[in-house]
Enzyme design. Structure first.
Site, PDB file in Angstrom:
ATOM      1  N   GLY A  36       0.681  -1.149   0.163  1.00  0.00           N
ATOM      2  CA  GLY A  36       0.034   0.040  -0.158  1.00  0.00           C
ATOM      3  C   GLY A  36       0.728   1.284  -0.027  1.00  0.00           C
ATOM      4  O   GLY A  36       1.909   1.181  -0.294  1.00  0.00           O
ATOM      5  N   LEU A  62       0.392   3.777  -2.172  1.00  0.00           N
ATOM      6  CA  LEU A  62       0.866   3.574  -3.495  1.00  0.00           C
ATOM      7  C   LEU A  62       1.103   4.664  -4.262  1.00  0.00           C
ATOM      8  O   LEU A  62       0.638   5.846  -3.887  1.00  0.00           O
ATOM      9  CB  LEU A  62      -0.509   2.976  -4.189  1.00  0.00           C
ATOM     10  CG  LEU A  62      -0.997   1.661  -3.858  1.00  0.00           C
ATOM     11  CD1 LEU A  62      -2.100   1.232  -4.718  1.00  0.00           C
ATOM     12  CD2 LEU A  62       0.053   0.668  -3.927  1.00  0.00           C
ATOM     13  N   ASP A 117      13.187  -3.319  -5.992  1.00  0.00           N
ATOM     14  CA  ASP A 117      13.729  -4.333  -4.946  1.00  0.00           C
ATOM     15  C   ASP A 117      14.285  -5.660  -5.797  1.00  0.00           C
ATOM     16  O   ASP A 117      13.624  -6.683  -6.107  1.00  0.00           O
ATOM     17  CB  ASP A 117      12.407  -4.768  -4.207  1.00  0.00           C
ATOM     18  CG  ASP A 117      11.672  -3.658  -3.366  1.00  0.00           C
ATOM     19  OD1 ASP A 117      12.338  -3.434  -2.394  1.00  0.00           O
ATOM     20  OD2 ASP A 117      10.963  -2.965  -4.071  1.00  0.00           O
ATOM     21  N   HIS A 135       4.188   1.713  -8.052  1.00  0.00           N
ATOM     22  CA  HIS A 135       3.548   0.493  -7.985  1.00  0.00           C
ATOM     23  C   HIS A 135       2.319   0.565  -9.096  1.00  0.00           C
ATOM     24  O   HIS A 135       1.939  -0.292  -9.672  1.00  0.00           O
ATOM     25  CB  HIS A 135       2.327   0.836  -6.602  1.00  0.00           C
ATOM     26  CG  HIS A 135       3.196   0.725  -5.492  1.00  0.00           C
ATOM     27  ND1 HIS A 135       3.267   1.789  -4.512  1.00  0.00           N
ATOM     28  CD2 HIS A 135       3.829  -0.389  -4.730  1.00  0.00           C
ATOM     29  CE1 HIS A 135       4.083   1.398  -3.403  1.00  0.00           C
ATOM     30  NE2 HIS A 135       4.209   0.041  -3.631  1.00  0.00           N
ATOM     31  N   GLN A 166      14.869  -8.840  -4.036  1.00  0.00           N
ATOM     32  CA  GLN A 166      13.326  -9.514  -3.926  1.00  0.00           C
ATOM     33  C   GLN A 166      12.846 -10.123  -5.158  1.00  0.00           C
ATOM     34  O   GLN A 166      12.442 -11.354  -4.955  1.00  0.00           O
ATOM     35  CB  GLN A 166      12.426  -8.283  -3.326  1.00  0.00           C
ATOM     36  CG  GLN A 166      10.871  -8.810  -3.311  1.00  0.00           C
ATOM     37  CD  GLN A 166       9.978  -7.861  -2.746  1.00  0.00           C
ATOM     38  OE1 GLN A 166      10.027  -7.630  -1.725  1.00  0.00           O
ATOM     39  NE2 GLN A 166       9.427  -6.802  -3.605  1.00  0.00           N
TER      40      GLN A 166
HETATM   41  P1  AMP Z   1       6.115  -2.305  -1.743  1.00  0.00           P
HETATM   42  O1  AMP Z   1       4.860  -1.701  -1.433  1.00  0.00           O
HETATM   43  O2  AMP Z   1       7.130  -1.464  -1.226  1.00  0.00           O
HETATM   44  O3  AMP Z   1       6.198  -3.963  -1.014  1.00  0.00           O
HETATM   45  O4  AMP Z   1       6.206  -2.642  -3.368  1.00  0.00           O
HETATM   46  C1  AMP Z   1       5.294  -3.464  -3.823  1.00  0.00           C
HETATM   47  C2  AMP Z   1       6.008  -3.642  -5.466  1.00  0.00           C
HETATM   48  O5  AMP Z   1       6.082  -2.105  -5.856  1.00  0.00           O
HETATM   49  C3  AMP Z   1       7.205  -4.441  -5.170  1.00  0.00           C
HETATM   50  O6  AMP Z   1       7.318  -5.130  -6.290  1.00  0.00           O
HETATM   51  C4  AMP Z   1       8.393  -3.076  -5.356  1.00  0.00           C
HETATM   52  O7  AMP Z   1       9.466  -3.731  -6.089  1.00  0.00           O
HETATM   53  C5  AMP Z   1       7.329  -2.606  -6.604  1.00  0.00           C
HETATM   54  N1  AMP Z   1       7.787  -0.961  -6.609  1.00  0.00           N
HETATM   55  C6  AMP Z   1       8.266  -0.155  -5.515  1.00  0.00           C
HETATM   56  N2  AMP Z   1       8.568   0.987  -5.630  1.00  0.00           N
HETATM   57  C7  AMP Z   1       8.758   0.994  -7.171  1.00  0.00           C
HETATM   58  C8  AMP Z   1       9.257   1.739  -8.132  1.00  0.00           C
HETATM   59  N3  AMP Z   1       9.814   2.987  -7.662  1.00  0.00           N
HETATM   60  N4  AMP Z   1       9.419   1.461  -9.120  1.00  0.00           N
HETATM   61  C9  AMP Z   1       8.941   0.284  -9.628  1.00  0.00           C
HETATM   62  N5  AMP Z   1       8.540  -0.720  -8.901  1.00  0.00           N
HETATM   63  C10 AMP Z   1       8.350  -0.248  -7.551  1.00  0.00           C
END
Ligand code: AMP
Length: 282
Positions: free
Chosen positions: A31, A33, A150, A37, A153
């Site tokens: 979240g 977002l 990530d 995201h 990950q």
């Molecule tokens: P999180 O909500 O931080 O767990 O991220 C959820 C997903 O969004 C994960 O797959 C992250 O790698 C991706 N994500 C987070 N920030 C970015 C970004 N700046 N660019 C691309 N993907 C992202």
């Protein structure tokens, strides 16, 4: 757009959707977002017929003393953004729905979870792979989309999917950045404008490394020292690691082929990560 809280109801909806012949896409998030995201969601909408976005601040991936309780939670704004994009369903379970009191089964990608981030956050990836395995079992997506922001990950999840025969294609999407170059992150919400300006040093150091590599440098230690010097000049920074790895997260001494430069840096009280990937050929 349906918001679903119970894992059983989500499972039922997914199974029924699958039976109609529709392909299912999953975008797991915590979240708060932002456009990063949303890029993942757009990719899932292109690739599949029915897109589920999960919003779950997963307690098992936070270590003791990390920012679980203060992690930003903006559920109604998130919901609105996803509805506007045309997402089919939001899965937002509560912590005790995914982790009942007697929960005791974890999924761990053993070696890959211990390097880079794992050295500083030893239980982090066990939490990530456990929750993602649960989401895969509940939703049974054909495609799951993750961000390259990530990097480790994404590598760990691909490994888990392969090792455990999950029938899902893992797709990754490039990092979405602010105009300044700073990678978009929910944790950027912690920063003042002045801190946001200092936070750009992560990306600046990565771009500097890229420039050195393009100029012909191939010795990892030289590139990493130059990045360290650059970051150390910014007040309030403390480096956890700078690493240059291949696609299986092995650290490289001499650079060739597909490489990723990753780093984790504290800026005041907030820990940031970033990376870039380059293909150097043979
Ligand atoms: P999180 O909500 O931080 O767990 O991220 C959820 C997903 O969004 C994960 O797959 C992250 O790698 C991706 N994500 C987070 N920030 C970015 C970004 N700046 N660019 C691309 N993907 C992202």
């Amino acid at each position: 757009m349906k918001t679903i809280k119970s894992p059983k109801s989500m499972q039922l909806l997914s199974r029924r959707t699958g039976q109609t012949g529709k392909s299912i896409g999953l975008v797991p998030t915590m979240g708060a977002l932002h456009k990063g995201h949303l890029a993942l969601v757009e990719r899932a909408l292109k690739l599949t017929d029915f897109v589920v976005v999960s919003i779950f601040v997963n307690p098992t991936q936070f270590g003791a003393g990390e920012d679980f309780s203060r992690y930003p939670r903006t559920f109604s704004a998130d919901r609105k953004l996803l509805a506007e994009l045309g997402v089919d369903s939001v899965f937002a379970p509560s912590a005790d729905q995914l982790y009942p009191a007697d929960f005791e089964t974890y999924v761990a990608v053993e070696k890959m979870s211990q390097v880079l981030e794992g050295e500083f956050r030893p239980t982090h990836f066990r939490g990530v792979t456990t929750v993602v395995a649960k989401l895969f079992n509940i939703i049974r997506p054909d495609v799951a989309v993750f961000g390259r922001k990530d990097f480790q990950q994404a590598v760990v999840i691909k490994k888990m999917a392969r090792d455990l025969n999950f029938d899902v294609k893992i797709v990754t999407v490039p990092t979405v950045r602010e105009k300044s170059g700073l990678a978009k992150s929910s944790r950027n919400k912690y920063f003042s404008p002045e801190q946001l300006r200092r936070a750009v040093v992560l990306y600046d150091s990565l771009k500097m490394a890229e420039k050195m590599i393009k100029a012909g440098h191939r010795q990892a230690s030289k590139i990493k020292s130059a990045m360290k010097r650059r970051i150390d000049q910014t007040p309030g920074t403390r480096i956890d690691y700078i690493a240059i790895t291949d696609e299986e997260l092995n650290e490289l001494k001499r650079l060739s082929g597909k490489i990723t430069i990753s780093l984790a840096v504290w800026l005041d009280e907030v820990r940031l990560i970033d990376n870039i990937s380059l293909n150097l050929g043979k």
